[in-house]
Design a protein around this motif. Structure first.
Motif, PDB file in Angstrom:
ATOM      1  N   ILE A 260      -9.593   5.873  -7.417  1.00 47.30           N
ATOM      2  CA  ILE A 260      -9.917   5.270  -8.711  1.00 47.30           C
ATOM      3  C   ILE A 260      -9.795   6.323  -9.820  1.00 47.30           C
ATOM      4  CG2 ILE A 260     -11.790   4.294 -10.107  1.00 47.30           C
ATOM      5  CD1 ILE A 260     -12.718   2.811  -7.544  1.00 47.30           C
ATOM      6  N   ALA A 261     -10.264   7.535  -9.547  1.00 52.09           N
ATOM      7  CA  ALA A 261     -10.164   8.613 -10.541  1.00 52.09           C
ATOM      8  C   ALA A 261      -8.703   8.966 -10.813  1.00 52.09           C
ATOM      9  CB  ALA A 261     -10.931   9.839 -10.057  1.00 52.09           C
ATOM     10  N   ARG A 262      -7.894   9.011  -9.769  1.00 54.45           N
ATOM     11  CA  ARG A 262      -6.463   9.303  -9.939  1.00 54.45           C
ATOM     12  C   ARG A 262      -5.806   8.229 -10.800  1.00 54.45           C
ATOM     13  NH1 ARG A 262      -3.739   9.523  -4.477  1.00 54.45           N
ATOM     14  NH2 ARG A 262      -1.935  10.168  -5.704  1.00 54.45           N
ATOM     15  N   ARG A 263      -6.079   6.982 -10.476  1.00 53.90           N
ATOM     16  CA  ARG A 263      -5.476   5.884 -11.218  1.00 53.90           C
ATOM     17  C   ARG A 263      -5.930   5.906 -12.680  1.00 53.90           C
ATOM     18  NH1 ARG A 263      -6.437  -0.329 -11.987  1.00 53.90           N
ATOM     19  NH2 ARG A 263      -8.273   0.590 -12.899  1.00 53.90           N
ATOM     20  N   ARG A 264      -7.214   6.179 -12.869  1.00 50.89           N
ATOM     21  CA  ARG A 264      -7.770   6.216 -14.219  1.00 50.89           C
ATOM     22  C   ARG A 264      -7.053   7.254 -15.080  1.00 50.89           C
ATOM     23  NH1 ARG A 264     -13.249   8.910 -15.796  1.00 50.89           N
ATOM     24  NH2 ARG A 264     -13.853   7.763 -17.629  1.00 50.89           N
ATOM     25  N   ASN A 265      -6.787   8.426 -14.513  1.00 51.98           N
ATOM     26  CA  ASN A 265      -6.078   9.471 -15.260  1.00 51.98           C
ATOM     27  C   ASN A 265      -4.678   9.026 -15.649  1.00 51.98           C
ATOM     28  OD1 ASN A 265      -8.244  11.239 -15.197  1.00 51.98           O
ATOM     29  ND2 ASN A 265      -7.575  12.219 -13.316  1.00 51.98           N
ATOM     30  N   ILE A 266      -4.000   8.351 -14.741  1.00 57.57           N
ATOM     31  CA  ILE A 266      -2.661   7.849 -15.043  1.00 57.57           C
ATOM     32  C   ILE A 266      -2.736   6.780 -16.133  1.00 57.57           C
ATOM     33  CG2 ILE A 266      -0.676   6.593 -14.108  1.00 57.57           C
ATOM     34  CD1 ILE A 266      -1.415   7.971 -11.359  1.00 57.57           C
ATOM     35  N   VAL A 267      -3.670   5.844 -15.999  1.00 58.82           N
ATOM     36  CA  VAL A 267      -3.827   4.759 -16.972  1.00 58.82           C
ATOM     37  C   VAL A 267      -4.117   5.314 -18.359  1.00 58.82           C
ATOM     38  CG1 VAL A 267      -5.332   2.830 -17.633  1.00 58.82           C
ATOM     39  CG2 VAL A 267      -4.462   2.982 -15.293  1.00 58.82           C
TER      40      VAL A 267
ATOM     41  N   LEU B 197       0.825  -1.212   0.000  1.00 61.06           N
ATOM     42  CA  LEU B 197       0.000   0.000   0.000  1.00 61.06           C
ATOM     43  C   LEU B 197       0.861   1.266   0.000  1.00 61.06           C
ATOM     44  CD1 LEU B 197      -2.782  -1.123   2.500  1.00 61.06           C
ATOM     45  CD2 LEU B 197      -2.913  -0.989  -0.003  1.00 61.06           C
ATOM     46  N   ARG B 198       1.964   1.240   0.722  1.00 61.55           N
ATOM     47  CA  ARG B 198       2.877   2.386   0.723  1.00 61.55           C
ATOM     48  C   ARG B 198       3.486   2.586  -0.660  1.00 61.55           C
ATOM     49  NH1 ARG B 198       6.691   1.143   5.594  1.00 61.55           N
ATOM     50  NH2 ARG B 198       7.959   2.754   4.594  1.00 61.55           N
ATOM     51  N   LEU B 199       3.852   1.488  -1.295  1.00 60.52           N
ATOM     52  CA  LEU B 199       4.409   1.578  -2.643  1.00 60.52           C
ATOM     53  C   LEU B 199       3.372   2.104  -3.631  1.00 60.52           C
ATOM     54  CD1 LEU B 199       6.409  -1.749  -2.546  1.00 60.52           C
ATOM     55  CD2 LEU B 199       7.421   0.532  -2.867  1.00 60.52           C
ATOM     56  N   GLU B 200       2.134   1.657  -3.479  1.00 58.80           N
ATOM     57  CA  GLU B 200       1.061   2.139  -4.345  1.00 58.80           C
ATOM     58  C   GLU B 200       0.882   3.647  -4.182  1.00 58.80           C
ATOM     59  OE1 GLU B 200      -3.588   1.045  -5.141  1.00 58.80           O
ATOM     60  OE2 GLU B 200      -2.961   1.395  -3.074  1.00 58.80           O
ATOM     61  N   ALA B 201       0.822   4.119  -2.943  1.00 62.65           N
ATOM     62  CA  ALA B 201       0.629   5.549  -2.684  1.00 62.65           C
ATOM     63  C   ALA B 201       1.790   6.368  -3.236  1.00 62.65           C
ATOM     64  CB  ALA B 201       0.457   5.793  -1.187  1.00 62.65           C
ATOM     65  N   ALA B 202       3.005   5.901  -3.023  1.00 60.01           N
ATOM     66  CA  ALA B 202       4.178   6.614  -3.531  1.00 60.01           C
ATOM     67  C   ALA B 202       4.178   6.652  -5.058  1.00 60.01           C
ATOM     68  CB  ALA B 202       5.456   5.946  -3.018  1.00 60.01           C
ATOM     69  N   ALA B 203       3.856   5.524  -5.672  1.00 61.77           N
ATOM     70  CA  ALA B 203       3.832   5.463  -7.132  1.00 61.77           C
ATOM     71  C   ALA B 203       2.791   6.411  -7.711  1.00 61.77           C
ATOM     72  CB  ALA B 203       3.570   4.031  -7.596  1.00 61.77           C
ATOM     73  N   MET B 204       1.611   6.392  -7.136  1.00 63.58           N
ATOM     74  CA  MET B 204       0.540   7.276  -7.639  1.00 63.58           C
ATOM     75  C   MET B 204       0.993   8.739  -7.589  1.00 63.58           C
ATOM     76  SD  MET B 204      -2.334   5.582  -8.439  1.00 63.58           S
ATOM     77  CE  MET B 204      -3.736   6.565  -7.994  1.00 63.58           C
ATOM     78  N   SER B 205       1.572   9.129  -6.489  1.00 62.72           N
ATOM     79  CA  SER B 205       2.032  10.507  -6.336  1.00 62.72           C
ATOM     80  C   SER B 205       3.112  10.851  -7.360  1.00 62.72           C
ATOM     81  CB  SER B 205       2.549  10.698  -4.910  1.00 62.72           C
ATOM     82  OG  SER B 205       3.007  12.004  -4.734  1.00 62.72           O
ATOM     83  N   LEU B 206       4.069   9.960  -7.523  1.00 71.26           N
ATOM     84  CA  LEU B 206       5.140  10.205  -8.492  1.00 71.26           C
ATOM     85  C   LEU B 206       4.627  10.189  -9.930  1.00 71.26           C
ATOM     86  CD1 LEU B 206       7.976   8.091  -6.836  1.00 71.26           C
ATOM     87  CD2 LEU B 206       7.969  10.577  -7.149  1.00 71.26           C
ATOM     88  N   PHE B 207       3.754   9.263 -10.249  1.00 70.24           N
ATOM     89  CA  PHE B 207       3.204   9.207 -11.610  1.00 70.24           C
ATOM     90  C   PHE B 207       2.447  10.490 -11.934  1.00 70.24           C
ATOM     91  CE2 PHE B 207       2.787   4.291 -11.303  1.00 70.24           C
ATOM     92  CZ  PHE B 207       4.139   4.133 -11.599  1.00 70.24           C
ATOM     93  N   GLU B 208       1.726  11.021 -10.964  1.00 63.31           N
ATOM     94  CA  GLU B 208       0.990  12.268 -11.201  1.00 63.31           C
ATOM     95  C   GLU B 208       1.943  13.449 -11.389  1.00 63.31           C
ATOM     96  OE1 GLU B 208      -3.244  11.550  -8.921  1.00 63.31           O
ATOM     97  OE2 GLU B 208      -1.500  12.022  -7.684  1.00 63.31           O
TER      98      GLU B 208
END
Length: 187
Positions: free
Chosen positions: A101-108, A10-21
């Motif tokens: 989900i919205a954040r991930r969708r934008n990255i995807v 979960l920590r890796l997921e949160a960090a990745a989402m932030s960096l990808f954005e």
């Protein structure tokens, strides 16, 4: 850095989402994700095969959750009723996840390789629905068709939910899509 962390994925997921954005998917490396999570690259690879996998962490559970929900529907229900009930319960279960989900969708949507992986998610969801229906005694061809329709309805409902007003539940978006599909097909 800690050698073991119970919430590492979960920590890796949160960090990745932030960096990808911030940096974009292509501009982010696995070592950067691990460092931002306060973990090692080795820990990252214990949980994920590559940086794409971190975006799809929660999708691992969705097919099984939908299957479980469908199994709770009375056996005398029709295949379509089982699918609707299973998807409705899934919608209730993820309703509180709108923002991630919205954040991930934008990255995807920003990366073709990620869109391809998202299609694979839809495939696995359809496969789980089809297997659940078949196990409940629904004809194989009907199970296959209902599963394909269910995944399409779920994906369209997700689009409506994320693009619509924030106070509309995902379950309502699913009901609306299901109704529209039925009306348009019968027209």
């Amino acid at each position: 850095m800690p050698r073991w962390s119970p919430d590492a994925a979960l920590r890796l997921e949160a960090a990745a989402m932030s960096l990808f954005e911030r940096q974009g998917f292509a501009g982010t490396t696995v070592p950067q994700i691990a460092a931002a999570a306060g973990l090692t690259t080795r820990t990252f690879f214990r949980h994920f095969a590559d940086k794409r996998d971190v975006l799809f962490l929660r999708d691992r559970e969705l097919p099984q959750a939908v299957s479980d929900f469908m199994e709770s529907v009375p056996a005398e229900s029709s295949g379509a009723a089982m699918v609707r009930a299973g998807l409705t319960e899934a919608c209730r279960g993820i309703h509180g996840w709108r923002e991630p989900i919205a954040r991930r969708r934008n990255i995807v949507r920003s990366e073709p390789a990620l869109r391809e992986r998202d299609l694979l998610r839809s495939h696995y969801l359809g496969q789980a629905i089809e297997e659940s229906l078949t196990a409940r005694g629904i004809d194989a061809q009907q199970s296959h068709t209902l599963a394909a329709v269910a995944v399409t309805c779920f994906d369209l409902a997700m689009d409506r939910w994320l693009e619509g007003p924030e106070d509309i539940p995902l379950e309502d978006a699913l009901t609306s899509v299901w109704s529209d599909m039925r009306d348009w097909i019968d027209a």
